[in-house]
Design a protein around this motif. Structure first.
Motif, PDB file in Angstrom:
ATOM      1  N   CYS A   1       1.656 -37.012 -36.119  1.00 15.72           N
ATOM      2  CA  CYS A   1       1.031 -38.320 -36.302  1.00 15.72           C
ATOM      3  C   CYS A   1       2.073 -39.394 -36.050  1.00 15.72           C
ATOM      4  N   THR A   2       1.769 -40.358 -35.194  1.00 16.36           N
ATOM      5  CA  THR A   2       2.717 -41.438 -34.973  1.00 16.36           C
ATOM      6  C   THR A   2       2.706 -42.397 -36.165  1.00 16.36           C
TER       7      THR A   2
ATOM      8  N   CYS B   1      -3.149 -42.090 -32.951  1.00 22.82           N
ATOM      9  CA  CYS B   1      -1.863 -41.712 -33.531  1.00 22.82           C
ATOM     10  C   CYS B   1      -1.289 -40.500 -32.804  1.00 22.82           C
ATOM     11  N   ASN B   2      -1.686 -40.341 -31.549  1.00 22.89           N
ATOM     12  CA  ASN B   2      -1.329 -39.139 -30.804  1.00 22.89           C
ATOM     13  C   ASN B   2      -0.113 -39.303 -29.909  1.00 22.89           C
TER      14      ASN B   2
ATOM     15  N   PRO C   1       0.509 -47.320 -35.674  1.00 22.65           N
ATOM     16  CA  PRO C   1      -0.524 -48.320 -35.985  1.00 22.65           C
ATOM     17  C   PRO C   1       0.091 -49.499 -36.744  1.00 22.65           C
TER      18      PRO C   1
ATOM     19  N   VAL D   1      -5.675 -46.040 -42.326  1.00 26.08           N
ATOM     20  CA  VAL D   1      -5.324 -44.684 -41.913  1.00 26.08           C
ATOM     21  C   VAL D   1      -5.198 -43.797 -43.136  1.00 26.08           C
TER      22      VAL D   1
ATOM     23  N   ARG E   1       6.290 -48.213 -42.471  1.00 30.89           N
ATOM     24  CA  ARG E   1       5.113 -47.422 -42.102  1.00 30.89           C
ATOM     25  C   ARG E   1       5.391 -45.925 -42.241  1.00 30.89           C
TER      26      ARG E   1
ATOM     27  N   TYR F   1       7.479 -40.445 -35.381  1.00 33.32           N
ATOM     28  CA  TYR F   1       6.468 -39.455 -35.717  1.00 33.32           C
ATOM     29  C   TYR F   1       6.732 -38.790 -37.061  1.00 33.32           C
TER      30      TYR F   1
ATOM     31  N   ILE G   1      -9.456 -40.992 -36.366  1.00 34.74           N
ATOM     32  CA  ILE G   1      -7.990 -40.882 -36.278  1.00 34.74           C
ATOM     33  C   ILE G   1      -7.639 -39.755 -35.315  1.00 34.74           C
TER      34      ILE G   1
ATOM     35  N   VAL H   1      -4.818 -37.317 -33.938  1.00 37.01           N
ATOM     36  CA  VAL H   1      -3.504 -36.690 -34.093  1.00 37.01           C
ATOM     37  C   VAL H   1      -3.442 -35.505 -33.127  1.00 37.01           C
TER      38      VAL H   1
END
Length: 528
Positions: A499-500, A97-98, A503, A511, A420, A444, A480, A482
């Motif tokens: 955090c994106t 999620c970076n 996913p 998550v 999401r 993000y 996870i 980040v």
């Protein structure tokens, strides 16, 4: 004869040095050099390691890029360990999620775009009868049009340094349709993603460490890295977290005056809209204020608009800064504006194809000549990226064979991203000591974490920032990944992470559950 003498002399010197060195320890290099009739000072100034970190360009050492930094390197090590021993960690996969890299997390490419690209890359398919059943009719037609514009009809050929003229025509038409104002293909420079365009403008604007660039904090680390690499000064302006990461003109004025008092000449203002890492979408009135500020202060406006397709709230809409400035009555000569777009973001997510462009307006002919010269040094951007950039800005329209399927894919991706974003936003706001602003756009969330004193002390003892301490623990416990807020900049004394929302939807519950369980355990362990 002289050449034979020099060659013979060189051979004799080398042979003599080799004989001397074979019988000498490393300490006796100077005597070996003397035996070979070589000046000892030359040998003493040499090193067995010609390049060390200390002898590198200090601008490179100063440069940092957090989204692929230390935590990501650690995540990659963990992934290798999971591959060799699946039970080695309390999780079965790494959830990245970076970084905004949609297709790496399972997003499928847009069919029309890839059909056109495949046909352009392999034109022989156009002559096969089977192609008619495999590819849509308008994809075949578009590929034919594009190939007719490429030198030699080959995607492996160099193009004009600004990009293929016909593709720039298509992009200009797309910009005009978006904004309602004309666009000139000669203002467009096709680039390998938006990043090279940003580097190019920093290279052109920054003359010394006394040249400054106003940059939002938090910011996308490309800007701080690029400013550092080119030897300039980052002049920060802080976004207002309490106001949904708003951009206040009073803050711009304050930071501009402060920079001037330090002898810094501010050359440009960077605006990221929609925001990265903060996810806000600027209101039209705020954009007008920004244009007026740049006009009054004589600043180049660098508009990062790569998330223009990613808007998730009904009460906000993307407006390009070019549209805003033209609607205010400013012509091309009134304000210097560079707008950046990329095929990596939006709903398309073609990060690996490296396509994008910058539209450059409001510069004199002699400056434009220098921009073109710098672009020419790199010959041209890659042709596949150029093609995709033209498709992004000129997609299928109503009446085209692919329009319905294209619209379905586009809307499906954007609606899913909106869902999401909302799920993750709610999850963050339900965590103890965490607050998270709404993700109005981009990809993000940038939640703020209020860490216990013991956690901050533990981070200090580990010689790391508290948000990096939290992110490391999160990774080791859950898999996870980040990025700590320190990589983007933040108000001193506050801690965040990015955090994106990328996913896939079926992984979002995992998550949320992993993050929630971890956070509860972390806070319990370090609670005062």
């Amino acid at each position: 004869m002289m050449r034979r003498f020099v060659a013979g002399r060189a051979r004799n010197l080398i042979a003599s040095l080799q004989r001397s060195l074979s019988s000498q320890s490393p300490r006796n290099f100077s005597s070996a050099a003397a035996a070979a009739d070589i000046d000892p000072s030359i040998m003493s100034s040499s090193s067995t390691t010609p390049v060390t970190a200390e002898t590198l360009n200090p601008k490179v050492l100063k440069c940092q890029y957090a989204v692929r930094g230390e935590i990501v390197t650690h995540a990659q090590r963990l992934q290798q360990e999971l591959q060799s021993k699946p039970s080695s960690h309390p999780f079965n996969e790494i959830l990245y999620c970076n970084i905004g890299n949609p297709q790496s997390l399972g997003q499928q490419p847009i069919t029309f775009f890839r059909e056109v690209l495949a046909l352009c890359d392999h034109p022989a398919l156009l002559n096969k009868s089977e192609t008619q059943g495999l590819f849509s009719a308008d994809a075949i037609q578009r590929a034919q049009q594009i190939l007719d514009q490429i030198p030699g009809r080959a995607t492996g050929a160099y193009s004009h340094s600004q990009g293929i003229k016909g593709l720039r025509d298509a992009i200009a038409a797309g910009i005009a349709a978006r904004d309602g104002f004309p666009a000139d293909p000669n203002d467009i420079f096709l680039t390998d993603g938006a990043s090279p365009g940003v580097h190019m403008m920093m290279q052109l604007l920054i003359r010394s460490e006394k040249d400054g660039i106003l940059c939002p904090i938090p910011q996308y680390p490309l800007y701080s890295a690029s400013i550092a690499l080119h030897g300039g000064a980052l002049v920060p302006y802080y976004l207002d977290e309490a106001a949904g990461w708003g951009l206040e003109i009073s803050e711009l004025k304050k930071q501009l005056l402060d920079a001037k008092s330090k002898g810094i000449v501010v050359r440009a203002l960077v605006v990221i809209n929609p925001g990265n890492p903060t996810g806000q979408v600027l209101a039209e009135g705020n954009q007008r204020e920004i244009v007026e500020f740049c006009k009054k202060e004589g600043l180049v406006l660098l508009a990062d608009e790569v998330y223009q397709e990613n808007v998730y709230v009904a009460d906000k809409k993307f407006h390009s800064f070019k549209k805003i400035s033209r609607s205010m009555g400013y012509g091309e000569a009134d304000i210097s504006l560079v707008s950046f777009q990329s095929i990596s973001k939006g709903f398309y997510g073609e990060c690996g194809k490296r396509g994008g462009y910058m539209e450059v307006t409001g510069f004199s002919a002699d400056v434009r000549e220098q921009i073109y010269k710098v672009a020419s040094v790199n010959l041209c951007s890659n042709i596949s990226g150029q093609i995709l950039a033209s498709l992004v800005m000129n997609p299928p329209k109503v009446g085209d064979k692919s329009f319905e399927s294209f619209s379905s894919e586009k809307n499906g991706i954007l609606l899913s991203l909106a869902r999401r974003a909302k799920i993750l936003e709610d999850a963050f706001n339900n965590l103890e000591g965490v607050t998270c602003n709404k993700a109005e756009g981009a990809m993000y969330l940038f939640p703020r974490i209020r860490l216990p004193r013991k956690a901050i002390e533990a981070a200090e003892a580990a010689k790391t920032a508290p948000d990096a301490f939290y992110a490391h623990h999160l990774l080791d416990a859950t898999g996870i990944v980040v990025v700590p807020g320190t990589g983007f900049g933040q108000v001193p004394g506050t801690w965040h992470f990015r955090c994106t929302i990328l996913p896939q939807e079926d992984k979002i519950p995992a998550v949320v559950s992993r993050l929630t369980a971890f956070h509860q355990a972390f806070m319990a362990e370090f609670r005062d």
